[in-house]
Design a protein around this motif. Structure first.
Motif, PDB file in Angstrom:
ATOM      1  N   GLY A  80       0.802  -1.214   0.000  1.00  0.00           N
ATOM      2  CA  GLY A  80       0.000   0.000   0.000  1.00  0.00           C
ATOM      3  C   GLY A  80       0.835   1.264   0.000  1.00  0.00           C
ATOM      4  O   GLY A  80       2.052   1.238  -0.180  1.00  0.00           O
ATOM      5  N   ASN A 118      -3.469   5.714   5.444  1.00  0.00           N
ATOM      6  CA  ASN A 118      -3.486   4.954   4.199  1.00  0.00           C
ATOM      7  C   ASN A 118      -4.143   5.812   3.115  1.00  0.00           C
ATOM      8  O   ASN A 118      -5.333   6.118   3.181  1.00  0.00           O
ATOM      9  CB  ASN A 118      -4.264   3.649   4.391  1.00  0.00           C
ATOM     10  CG  ASN A 118      -4.304   2.796   3.138  1.00  0.00           C
ATOM     11  OD1 ASN A 118      -3.789   3.168   2.091  1.00  0.00           O
ATOM     12  ND2 ASN A 118      -4.933   1.644   3.250  1.00  0.00           N
ATOM     13  N   ALA A 124      -3.368  -1.516   3.392  1.00  0.00           N
ATOM     14  CA  ALA A 124      -1.927  -1.287   3.490  1.00  0.00           C
ATOM     15  C   ALA A 124      -1.407  -2.057   4.699  1.00  0.00           C
ATOM     16  O   ALA A 124      -2.154  -2.287   5.658  1.00  0.00           O
ATOM     17  CB  ALA A 124      -1.621   0.202   3.626  1.00  0.00           C
TER      18      ALA A 124
END
Length: 174
Positions: A80, A118, A124
């Protein structure tokens, strides 16, 4: 000449003693080590002076502003994209941020307020190592607006320059 040698010897002895004191340290907390097994109550890093954590972020999820009063944190992203940052201490209060991608590393200095967010619409994952087996954590909003008993309304109103109704509302949700 003999007096100079005495002064030199006294200075050298004092310096050597000062160096000895400067190199003194707490004894290692290591009592024993253990190999991690399938029991979540056993900690494989116990008494080694470090901690390790895996952090899973939901899409657009965050690890809100917090601080570790007893440890520096190093974070590595494995999946991510994270927007991370910390705020330097008073009086500068400078925000240091970076967008991290898989393989990127970021360090959060001990005691400074920091966060991770994120940026993506997919999960992530990151791993964080802390320089203490008990780094502690203080989540800023929870501590300020969720203390028990509550911090005096006038204190928070003045500190954050907010209307009393806003502070009351924040205290009710934390």
């Amino acid at each position: 000449m003999k007096g100079i040698h005495s002064i030199f010897l006294a200075c050298f002895s004092g310096l050597a003693f000062a160096c000895f004191l400067a190199s003194a340290f707490d004894p290692s907390p290591l009592q024993d080590f253990c190999v991690a097994i399938n029991d979540p109550t056993d900690a494989g890093l116990n008494t080694l002076g470090i901690s390790l954590v895996r952090i899973d972020y939901a899409p657009y999820g965050e690890n809100p502003p917090h601080t570790h009063p007893r440890g520096t944190e190093i974070l590595v992203v494995v999946q991510g994209t994270l927007y991370v940052g910390f705020v330097t201490s008073n009086p500068e209060n400078r925000l240091i941020t970076k967008i991290l991608y898989p393989g990127d590393v970021f360090v959060f200095p001990i005691g400074l307020i920091h966060f991770q967010y994120n940026l993506g619409n997919t999960p992530a994952v990151a791993f964080a190592g802390l320089s203490s087996q008990n780094a502690g954590v203080i989540t800023i909003a929870n501590a300020v607006f969720g203390s028990n008993p509550p911090i005096n309304l006038d204190v928070l109103t003045k500190a954050f320059q907010l209307d009393k109704n806003v502070v009351t509302h924040l205290q009710s949700i934390f």
